[in-house]
Design an enzyme around this catalytic site. Sequence first.
Site, short mmCIF file in Angstrom:
data_model
loop_
_atom_site.label_atom_id
_atom_site.label_comp_id
_atom_site.label_asym_id
_atom_site.label_seq_id
_atom_site.Cartn_x
_atom_site.Cartn_y
_atom_site.Cartn_z
N ALA A 281 65.16 -48.86 -10.44
CA ALA A 281 66.50 -48.47 -10.64
C ALA A 281 67.09 -50.14 -10.76
O ALA A 281 66.33 -51.07 -10.08
CB ALA A 281 67.26 -47.95 -9.43
N GLU B 80 59.23 -42.76 -10.81
CA GLU B 80 59.85 -41.17 -10.71
C GLU B 80 59.89 -40.96 -12.22
O GLU B 80 59.87 -39.62 -12.52
CB GLU B 80 60.96 -41.41 -10.01
CG GLU B 80 60.83 -41.85 -8.71
CD GLU B 80 62.11 -41.72 -7.81
OE1 GLU B 80 62.93 -42.53 -7.69
OE2 GLU B 80 62.42 -40.73 -7.03
N GLY C 127 62.40 -45.82 -9.36
CA GLY C 127 63.01 -45.03 -10.44
C GLY C 127 62.13 -45.13 -11.77
O GLY C 127 61.83 -44.05 -12.45
N GLU D 176 61.16 -48.04 -2.42
CA GLU D 176 62.55 -47.59 -1.79
C GLU D 176 62.75 -47.67 -0.21
O GLU D 176 63.77 -48.18 -0.18
CB GLU D 176 62.77 -46.11 -2.15
CG GLU D 176 63.22 -45.95 -3.71
CD GLU D 176 62.20 -45.71 -4.69
OE1 GLU D 176 60.89 -45.88 -4.27
OE2 GLU D 176 62.50 -45.02 -5.81
N1 DAK Z 1 66.69 -54.53 -11.01
C1 DAK Z 1 67.16 -55.54 -11.80
N2 DAK Z 1 66.51 -56.83 -12.29
C2 DAK Z 1 65.23 -56.59 -11.79
C3 DAK Z 1 64.44 -55.56 -11.16
C4 DAK Z 1 65.25 -54.59 -10.88
N3 DAK Z 1 64.43 -53.36 -10.24
N4 DAK Z 1 63.09 -55.88 -11.25
C5 DAK Z 1 62.91 -57.19 -11.68
N5 DAK Z 1 64.12 -57.55 -12.25
C6 DAK Z 1 64.46 -58.90 -12.84
C7 DAK Z 1 64.35 -59.82 -12.10
O1 DAK Z 1 65.57 -60.18 -11.09
C8 DAK Z 1 64.22 -60.90 -12.81
O2 DAK Z 1 65.38 -61.42 -13.45
P1 DAK Z 1 65.94 -62.90 -13.45
O3 DAK Z 1 66.25 -63.29 -11.86
O4 DAK Z 1 65.14 -64.09 -14.17
O5 DAK Z 1 67.39 -63.04 -14.13
C9 DAK Z 1 63.34 -60.58 -13.93
O6 DAK Z 1 63.58 -59.13 -13.76
C10 DAK Z 1 61.93 -61.05 -13.46
O7 DAK Z 1 61.31 -60.49 -12.43
P2 DAK Z 1 60.64 -61.30 -11.37
O8 DAK Z 1 61.04 -62.81 -11.73
O9 DAK Z 1 61.01 -60.88 -10.04
O10 DAK Z 1 59.22 -61.00 -11.91
P3 DAK Z 1 58.08 -61.15 -11.02
O11 DAK Z 1 56.62 -61.18 -12.04
O12 DAK Z 1 57.93 -62.64 -10.02
O13 DAK Z 1 57.71 -59.98 -10.15
C11 DAK Z 1 58.09 -57.62 -9.70
C12 DAK Z 1 57.74 -58.48 -10.65
C13 DAK Z 1 58.18 -56.31 -10.33
C14 DAK Z 1 57.31 -57.49 -8.41
C15 DAK Z 1 59.49 -57.87 -9.08
O14 DAK Z 1 60.55 -58.08 -10.00
C16 DAK Z 1 60.09 -56.80 -8.18
O15 DAK Z 1 59.67 -56.72 -7.02
N6 DAK Z 1 61.16 -56.26 -8.60
C17 DAK Z 1 61.80 -55.36 -7.73
C18 DAK Z 1 61.26 -53.79 -7.65
C19 DAK Z 1 62.14 -52.94 -7.01
O16 DAK Z 1 62.41 -53.18 -5.78
N7 DAK Z 1 62.73 -51.92 -7.83
C20 DAK Z 1 63.65 -51.13 -7.31
C21 DAK Z 1 63.09 -49.95 -6.70
S1 DAK Z 1 64.15 -48.89 -5.78
C22 DAK Z 1 68.30 -42.63 -5.05
C23 DAK Z 1 67.79 -42.59 -6.43
C24 DAK Z 1 67.02 -43.71 -6.84
C25 DAK Z 1 66.59 -44.60 -6.26
C26 DAK Z 1 66.84 -44.65 -4.99
C27 DAK Z 1 67.63 -43.64 -4.32
N8 DAK Z 1 69.15 -41.65 -4.70
C28 DAK Z 1 69.17 -40.60 -5.43
C29 DAK Z 1 69.35 -41.67 -3.26
C30 DAK Z 1 65.82 -45.59 -6.92
C31 DAK Z 1 65.27 -46.78 -6.29
C32 DAK Z 1 64.45 -47.75 -6.78
O17 DAK Z 1 64.20 -47.62 -7.91
#
Ligand code: DAK
Length: 259
Positions: free
Chosen positions: A64, A113, A110, A133
Amino acid sequence: MENIIIDTDERIRYITINRPEQLNALNVETIAELSEAFQLSDEDQDIRAIILTGSGEKAFIAGADIKEFADFTIGQGKELSARGHETLFNLVANLQTPVIAAINGYALGGGLELAMSCHIRIASDRAKLGLPEVSLGVIPGYGGTQRLAELVGKGRAMEIILTAGMISAEEAHQMGLVNHVTFPSGLMSRAEEIARQICKNSPRAIGLAIKAVNAGLMNKSRGYQKESKPLEKRLAQRILRKVPLHFWKSARLHLQETN
Ligand code: DAK
């Protein structure tokens, strides 16, 4: 559509999430566009298989859009996730047209998922998969807790969800989370090979088969409850016969006092 690319070749529809600079993270608009694209594809009689992938070499979907999450109130977040669940994740799982996820890189939160909502998953050997998450204080809320346990079993699902770590494509393959692993250059051709094979078969039978598999999994959980109730009752009856009545009376009193 600003965030996705839609292509068609013969009877295969390609849907590509196109936010590579944000690692194809799912923001509100992308979820809405995907929902529309999947619905239209399913209604189109000429489309017999759908391939979903992410643009760029790095990510399928990195989850997400957490930048967008930061601006939401609790109410907005709840509404968005409930809507996303129905309009995209459950929608995809219940389409009559098979969807193949071609996982070309990170499939996180997500993103994983959504891949699990698809009917078949193929991963490049560079892909990394995970549900981070709980590290963000939420649970996988787009069906991840259910679908992961269905695919890999409760024990492995627990480990992936509770550690919030990432696994490699090869590990995902070994536990049945993805059906095939390929070199990055062979990912789309493997997905197309499977899609073409699907196109040879009866679309009506395929739609019914998907429904049947999904219904079986739903019935299983309902069946589990149904099965456990009489079992509980039977066990209780057996225990009651052996345990003196005064014990049950004092136990009930204790429960009333503590609740
Ligand atoms: N959202 C927004 N931007 C993101 C992103 C994300 N999830 N993941 C990466 N980016 C962006 C980074 O901010 C960066 O943008 P700039 O800063 O350059 O503008 C760009 O993509 C490149 O990322 P990195 O520089 O971080 O790249 P790396 O190779 O260093 O790292 C990485 C890659 C995938 C390990 C890292 O980007 C990372 O950890 N990203 C976040 C992953 C994450 O935590 N995703 C969210 C998961 S939680 C619910 C329903 C749904 C959900 C929850 C509850 N309910 C019904 C209650 C779902 C939740 C989720 O999906």
